[in-house]
Design a protein around this motif. Structure first.
Motif, PDB file in Angstrom:
ATOM      1  N   ALA A   2       0.821  -1.248   0.075  1.00  0.00           N
ATOM      2  CA  ALA A   2      -0.024   0.054   0.131  1.00  0.00           C
ATOM      3  C   ALA A   2       0.723   1.080  -0.140  1.00  0.00           C
ATOM      4  O   ALA A   2       1.980   1.231   0.663  1.00  0.00           O
ATOM      5  N   GLU A   3       0.255   2.249  -0.566  1.00  0.00           N
ATOM      6  CA  GLU A   3       1.138   3.705  -0.928  1.00  0.00           C
ATOM      7  C   GLU A   3       1.187   4.219   0.439  1.00  0.00           C
ATOM      8  O   GLU A   3      -0.073   4.113   1.297  1.00  0.00           O
ATOM      9  N   GLN A   4       2.257   4.602   1.101  1.00  0.00           N
ATOM     10  CA  GLN A   4       2.148   5.453   2.500  1.00  0.00           C
ATOM     11  C   GLN A   4       1.926   6.856   2.167  1.00  0.00           C
ATOM     12  O   GLN A   4       2.432   7.493   1.336  1.00  0.00           O
ATOM     13  N   ILE A   5       0.998   7.232   2.770  1.00  0.00           N
ATOM     14  CA  ILE A   5       0.538   8.693   2.729  1.00  0.00           C
ATOM     15  C   ILE A   5       1.013   9.607   3.942  1.00  0.00           C
ATOM     16  O   ILE A   5       0.670   9.114   5.115  1.00  0.00           O
ATOM     17  N   ASN A   6       1.596  10.640   3.981  1.00  0.00           N
ATOM     18  CA  ASN A   6       2.020  11.344   4.948  1.00  0.00           C
ATOM     19  C   ASN A   6       1.698  12.748   4.741  1.00  0.00           C
ATOM     20  O   ASN A   6       2.017  13.655   3.985  1.00  0.00           O
ATOM     21  N   GLU A   7       0.493  13.445   5.419  1.00  0.00           N
ATOM     22  CA  GLU A   7      -0.038  14.658   5.223  1.00  0.00           C
ATOM     23  C   GLU A   7       0.441  15.507   6.259  1.00  0.00           C
ATOM     24  O   GLU A   7      -0.272  15.435   7.364  1.00  0.00           O
ATOM     25  N   ALA A   8       1.554  16.070   5.985  1.00  0.00           N
ATOM     26  CA  ALA A   8       1.911  17.127   7.239  1.00  0.00           C
ATOM     27  C   ALA A   8       0.556  18.309   7.051  1.00  0.00           C
ATOM     28  O   ALA A   8       0.062  18.570   6.317  1.00  0.00           O
ATOM     29  N   TYR A   9       0.708  19.030   8.317  1.00  0.00           N
ATOM     30  CA  TYR A   9      -0.220  19.955   8.532  1.00  0.00           C
ATOM     31  C   TYR A   9      -0.007  21.078   8.955  1.00  0.00           C
ATOM     32  O   TYR A   9       0.833  21.298  10.090  1.00  0.00           O
ATOM     33  N   ILE A  10       0.003  22.412   8.232  1.00  0.00           N
ATOM     34  CA  ILE A  10       0.024  23.613   8.953  1.00  0.00           C
ATOM     35  C   ILE A  10      -1.307  24.652   8.503  1.00  0.00           C
ATOM     36  O   ILE A  10      -1.636  24.859   7.534  1.00  0.00           O
ATOM     37  N   GLY A  11      -2.078  24.632   9.571  1.00  0.00           N
ATOM     38  CA  GLY A  11      -3.397  25.224   9.375  1.00  0.00           C
ATOM     39  C   GLY A  11      -3.506  26.801   9.341  1.00  0.00           C
ATOM     40  O   GLY A  11      -2.936  27.456  10.226  1.00  0.00           O
ATOM     41  N   SER A  12      -4.546  27.098   8.539  1.00  0.00           N
ATOM     42  CA  SER A  12      -4.773  28.547   8.480  1.00  0.00           C
ATOM     43  C   SER A  12      -6.367  28.567   7.883  1.00  0.00           C
ATOM     44  O   SER A  12      -6.700  27.662   7.424  1.00  0.00           O
ATOM     45  N   GLY A  13      -7.001  29.627   8.048  1.00  0.00           N
ATOM     46  CA  GLY A  13      -8.245  29.934   7.515  1.00  0.00           C
ATOM     47  C   GLY A  13      -9.208  31.016   8.231  1.00  0.00           C
ATOM     48  O   GLY A  13      -8.816  31.667   8.908  1.00  0.00           O
ATOM     49  N   ILE A  14     -10.398  31.188   7.804  1.00  0.00           N
ATOM     50  CA  ILE A  14     -11.567  31.802   8.016  1.00  0.00           C
ATOM     51  C   ILE A  14     -12.325  31.315   9.049  1.00  0.00           C
ATOM     52  O   ILE A  14     -12.886  30.081   8.758  1.00  0.00           O
ATOM     53  N   VAL A  15     -12.728  31.690  10.336  1.00  0.00           N
ATOM     54  CA  VAL A  15     -13.702  31.195  11.040  1.00  0.00           C
ATOM     55  C   VAL A  15     -15.048  31.937  10.962  1.00  0.00           C
ATOM     56  O   VAL A  15     -15.179  33.174  11.173  1.00  0.00           O
ATOM     57  N   TYR A  16     -15.878  30.992  10.913  1.00  0.00           N
ATOM     58  CA  TYR A  16     -17.507  31.786  10.890  1.00  0.00           C
ATOM     59  C   TYR A  16     -18.135  31.253  12.221  1.00  0.00           C
ATOM     60  O   TYR A  16     -18.326  30.172  12.133  1.00  0.00           O
ATOM     61  N   ILE A  17     -18.976  32.178  12.846  1.00  0.00           N
ATOM     62  CA  ILE A  17     -19.884  32.001  13.957  1.00  0.00           C
ATOM     63  C   ILE A  17     -21.158  32.353  13.438  1.00  0.00           C
ATOM     64  O   ILE A  17     -21.298  33.604  13.314  1.00  0.00           O
ATOM     65  N   ASN A  18     -21.829  31.333  13.268  1.00  0.00           N
ATOM     66  CA  ASN A  18     -23.516  31.671  12.698  1.00  0.00           C
ATOM     67  C   ASN A  18     -23.239  32.477  11.496  1.00  0.00           C
ATOM     68  O   ASN A  18     -24.138  33.157  11.281  1.00  0.00           O
ATOM     69  N   GLY A  19     -22.274  32.023  10.555  1.00  0.00           N
ATOM     70  CA  GLY A  19     -22.253  32.528   9.359  1.00  0.00           C
ATOM     71  C   GLY A  19     -21.485  34.085   9.186  1.00  0.00           C
ATOM     72  O   GLY A  19     -21.271  34.407   8.308  1.00  0.00           O
ATOM     73  N   ARG A  20     -21.086  34.479  10.464  1.00  0.00           N
ATOM     74  CA  ARG A  20     -20.487  35.679  10.608  1.00  0.00           C
ATOM     75  C   ARG A  20     -18.968  35.525  10.746  1.00  0.00           C
ATOM     76  O   ARG A  20     -18.586  34.930  11.591  1.00  0.00           O
ATOM     77  N   ASP A  21     -18.219  36.199   9.852  1.00  0.00           N
ATOM     78  CA  ASP A  21     -16.634  36.087   9.712  1.00  0.00           C
ATOM     79  C   ASP A  21     -16.185  36.880  10.941  1.00  0.00           C
ATOM     80  O   ASP A  21     -16.571  37.993  11.285  1.00  0.00           O
ATOM     81  N   VAL A  22     -15.295  36.281  11.949  1.00  0.00           N
ATOM     82  CA  VAL A  22     -14.787  36.606  13.258  1.00  0.00           C
ATOM     83  C   VAL A  22     -13.641  37.418  13.127  1.00  0.00           C
ATOM     84  O   VAL A  22     -13.138  38.029  13.948  1.00  0.00           O
ATOM     85  N   GLY A  23     -13.136  37.438  11.838  1.00  0.00           N
ATOM     86  CA  GLY A  23     -11.736  38.152  11.610  1.00  0.00           C
ATOM     87  C   GLY A  23     -10.462  37.341  11.843  1.00  0.00           C
ATOM     88  O   GLY A  23     -10.760  36.022  12.031  1.00  0.00           O
ATOM     89  N   ASN A  24      -9.349  37.821  12.000  1.00  0.00           N
ATOM     90  CA  ASN A  24      -8.165  37.155  12.529  1.00  0.00           C
ATOM     91  C   ASN A  24      -8.113  36.416  13.576  1.00  0.00           C
ATOM     92  O   ASN A  24      -8.545  36.955  14.718  1.00  0.00           O
ATOM     93  N   CYS A  25      -7.945  35.356  13.505  1.00  0.00           N
ATOM     94  CA  CYS A  25      -7.944  34.291  14.563  1.00  0.00           C
ATOM     95  C   CYS A  25      -6.665  33.299  14.417  1.00  0.00           C
ATOM     96  O   CYS A  25      -6.387  32.488  13.471  1.00  0.00           O
ATOM     97  N   SER A  26      -6.113  33.492  15.572  1.00  0.00           N
ATOM     98  CA  SER A  26      -4.581  32.935  15.672  1.00  0.00           C
ATOM     99  C   SER A  26      -4.483  31.316  16.025  1.00  0.00           C
ATOM    100  O   SER A  26      -3.489  30.680  15.607  1.00  0.00           O
ATOM    101  N   ASN A  27      -5.467  31.142  16.733  1.00  0.00           N
ATOM    102  CA  ASN A  27      -5.518  29.512  17.100  1.00  0.00           C
ATOM    103  C   ASN A  27      -6.874  28.937  17.377  1.00  0.00           C
ATOM    104  O   ASN A  27      -7.661  29.790  18.049  1.00  0.00           O
ATOM    105  N   ARG A 177     -23.017  27.985  15.981  1.00  0.00           N
ATOM    106  CA  ARG A 177     -22.532  27.257  15.053  1.00  0.00           C
ATOM    107  C   ARG A 177     -21.091  27.806  14.340  1.00  0.00           C
ATOM    108  O   ARG A 177     -21.108  28.859  14.237  1.00  0.00           O
ATOM    109  N   VAL A 178     -20.014  27.018  14.421  1.00  0.00           N
ATOM    110  CA  VAL A 178     -18.727  27.197  13.980  1.00  0.00           C
ATOM    111  C   VAL A 178     -18.431  26.647  12.772  1.00  0.00           C
ATOM    112  O   VAL A 178     -18.563  25.433  12.716  1.00  0.00           O
ATOM    113  N   VAL A 179     -17.847  27.294  11.608  1.00  0.00           N
ATOM    114  CA  VAL A 179     -17.163  26.693  10.451  1.00  0.00           C
ATOM    115  C   VAL A 179     -15.899  27.397  10.457  1.00  0.00           C
ATOM    116  O   VAL A 179     -15.778  28.572  10.381  1.00  0.00           O
ATOM    117  N   LEU A 180     -15.011  26.455  10.116  1.00  0.00           N
ATOM    118  CA  LEU A 180     -13.787  26.895   9.706  1.00  0.00           C
ATOM    119  C   LEU A 180     -13.519  26.460   8.146  1.00  0.00           C
ATOM    120  O   LEU A 180     -13.548  25.339   7.856  1.00  0.00           O
TER     121      LEU A 180
END
Length: 243
Positions: A2-27, A177-180
């Motif tokens: 089987a092929e070995q899959i290594n998915e490293a992760y550095i996360g970033s993105g936009i956080v929405y609370i009830n559809g509202r963009d909360v702005g810059n979010c560091s963690n 409700r929270v969506v990243l």
């Protein structure tokens, strides 16, 4: 093989609370609390014969750099109200020598020379800006050496700034409700996380004066969503990553 899959992760993105963009979010972090029950092995050799681990709580925290009143309302269980711009006539304030005589609304500082007047209680004296007082957004700074006396009642007329006002710690807390809408910067692939029910708790601290960009943390529990009844579907949150 089987092929070995290594998915490293550095996360970033936009956080929405009830559809509202909360702005810059560091963690954004999940913390899963567990309880383990064990049955001791009495058949010789020590150790345990059986164990069961259950999830006792799912918590979500996020560190925000956007000090909007909408965000602070979540952190402080508050309610935001709007105050329209307008004019205030003959508001009574009490002078504090060398200190602040605060007004009930935020003064519009764009043209105070023509919009702010300060008189004594009997309307016989009009005080002079720069000599008797200085105008700030919060009210009047009473100048030492001027003609306004400590404890004197003043009549202040001014244009007030349109504002939104946070009334802190008056709400019982709300579920949201929270969506990243995120990206894995290590692979360039999109990642989404959806939290069905999150109930923030009041923040443990809020810095108001600092010499660097400030942040504040909101923590709360992720609650089970009983409207989700399908087999194999999480009642707490989901994470989707591009294949």
């Amino acid at each position: 093989m089987a092929e070995q899959i290594n998915e490293a992760y550095i996360g970033s993105g936009i956080v929405y609370i009830n559809g509202r963009d909360v702005g810059n979010c560091s963690n954004v972090n999940f913390a899963i609390e567990q309880e383990t029950q064990t049955q001791r092995n009495y058949r010789g050799g020590g150790g345990n014969f059986a164990s069961v681990t259950t999830v006792s709580a799912v918590n979500l925290s996020m560190e925000l750099a956007n000090f909007s009143n909408a965000n602070l309302a979540l952190a402080l269980r508050g309610v935001v109200e709007s105050v329209a711009a307008g004019s205030v006539v003959d508001e009574s304030v009490v002078a504090v020598a060398g200190g602040l005589a605060e007004t009930s609304k935020m003064i519009d500082l764009s043209d105070t020379a023509n919009t702010v007047t300060v008189k004594d209680e009997t309307d016989t004296t009009t005080y002079v800006a720069g000599t008797d007082y200085e105008v700030t957004a919060a009210g009047l700074k009473i100048l030492s050496g001027g003609n306004i006396t400590d404890g004197e009642t003043l009549k202040v007329s001014y244009d007030n700034q349109g504002t939104n006002v946070l009334q802190a710690l008056i709400d019982s807390g709300q579920e949201v409700r929270v969506v990243l809408d995120g990206i894995n910067d290590a692979t360039g692939k999109p990642v989404t996380v959806k939290v069905h029910r999150w109930k923030p708790s009041p923040t443990s601290g809020l810095g108001l004066i600092s010499d660097s960009f400030a942040t504040f943390t909101i923590e709360g529990e992720v609650l089970a969503d009983e409207t989700i009844q399908a087999a194999g579907k999480s009642k707490f949150f989901t994470r989707a990553a591009a294949a």
